[in-house]
Motif scaffolding. Sequence first.
Motif, PDB file in Angstrom:
ATOM      1  N   GLU A   6       0.830  -1.201   0.000  1.00 45.94           N
ATOM      2  CA  GLU A   6       0.000   0.000   0.000  1.00 45.94           C
ATOM      3  C   GLU A   6       0.867   1.255   0.000  1.00 45.94           C
ATOM      4  O   GLU A   6       1.982   1.256   0.518  1.00 45.94           O
ATOM      5  N   SER A  21      -3.135   3.560  -2.874  1.00 50.09           N
ATOM      6  CA  SER A  21      -2.841   2.604  -3.934  1.00 50.09           C
ATOM      7  C   SER A  21      -2.368   1.304  -3.317  1.00 50.09           C
ATOM      8  O   SER A  21      -1.709   1.294  -2.275  1.00 50.09           O
ATOM      9  N   CYS A  22      -2.690   0.218  -3.977  1.00 48.91           N
ATOM     10  CA  CYS A  22      -2.249  -1.103  -3.547  1.00 48.91           C
ATOM     11  C   CYS A  22      -1.709  -1.801  -4.774  1.00 48.91           C
ATOM     12  O   CYS A  22      -2.474  -2.141  -5.688  1.00 48.91           O
ATOM     13  N   ALA A  23      -0.400  -1.987  -4.801  1.00 48.02           N
ATOM     14  CA  ALA A  23       0.240  -2.630  -5.941  1.00 48.02           C
ATOM     15  C   ALA A  23       0.528  -4.083  -5.610  1.00 48.02           C
ATOM     16  O   ALA A  23       0.934  -4.416  -4.497  1.00 48.02           O
ATOM     17  N   ARG A  72      -9.877  -0.473  -9.811  1.00 41.60           N
ATOM     18  CA  ARG A  72      -8.711  -1.304 -10.058  1.00 41.60           C
ATOM     19  C   ARG A  72      -8.244  -1.098 -11.489  1.00 41.60           C
ATOM     20  O   ARG A  72      -9.026  -0.779 -12.377  1.00 41.60           O
ATOM     21  N   LYS A  76      -2.061  -2.365 -16.142  1.00 41.18           N
ATOM     22  CA  LYS A  76      -0.675  -2.033 -15.878  1.00 41.18           C
ATOM     23  C   LYS A  76       0.134  -3.299 -15.640  1.00 41.18           C
ATOM     24  O   LYS A  76      -0.403  -4.355 -15.337  1.00 41.18           O
ATOM     25  N   ASN A  79      -0.518  -4.928 -11.251  1.00 42.26           N
ATOM     26  CA  ASN A  79      -1.926  -4.751 -10.938  1.00 42.26           C
ATOM     27  C   ASN A  79      -2.070  -3.815  -9.752  1.00 42.26           C
ATOM     28  O   ASN A  79      -1.376  -3.964  -8.748  1.00 42.26           O
ATOM     29  N   THR A  80      -2.982  -2.846  -9.861  1.00 38.93           N
ATOM     30  CA  THR A  80      -3.119  -1.849  -8.817  1.00 38.93           C
ATOM     31  C   THR A  80      -4.585  -1.645  -8.467  1.00 38.93           C
ATOM     32  O   THR A  80      -5.442  -1.603  -9.356  1.00 38.93           O
ATOM     33  N   TYR A  82      -7.087   0.968  -6.167  1.00 40.17           N
ATOM     34  CA  TYR A  82      -7.099   2.308  -5.596  1.00 40.17           C
ATOM     35  C   TYR A  82      -8.275   2.485  -4.644  1.00 40.17           C
ATOM     36  O   TYR A  82      -9.323   1.860  -4.802  1.00 40.17           O
TER      37      TYR A  82
END
Length: 124
Positions: A6, A21-23, A72, A76, A79-80, A82
């Motif tokens: 995060e 954000s969560c990658a 989401r 990308k 993957n992210t 939000y």
Amino acid sequence: QVQLVESGGGLVQAGGSLRLSCAASERTLRRYNMGWFRQTTGKERALVAAINWSGGSTYYTDSVKGRFTISRDDAKKMNTVYLQMNSLKPEDTAVYYCAASRSFAVTRDEYDYWGQGTQVTVSS
């Protein structure tokens, strides 16, 4: 092993906005349903918002409806997911965690992978 990271937390005044954000380290995250939880000291971790694997379904807890938006981006390389938080209130202050689940879940026990958390502090 799916790893979630995060970012985006911080200090903001009441009425302000933040975007979390969560990658994910794993491209297969696109198969997972995602959730944002929050936790304050002495309280259980509770679901704030969730989004299904396709992005077609979302869930919000009552206290954030109309203020928070989960989304989401699986196009990308990473993957992210939000969480756009608007009209923030002091009671939104918490550590926010993203999590991944194989089902479109609303309970903590149904989530398999967790990030480390990011602090959000809303001053009055």
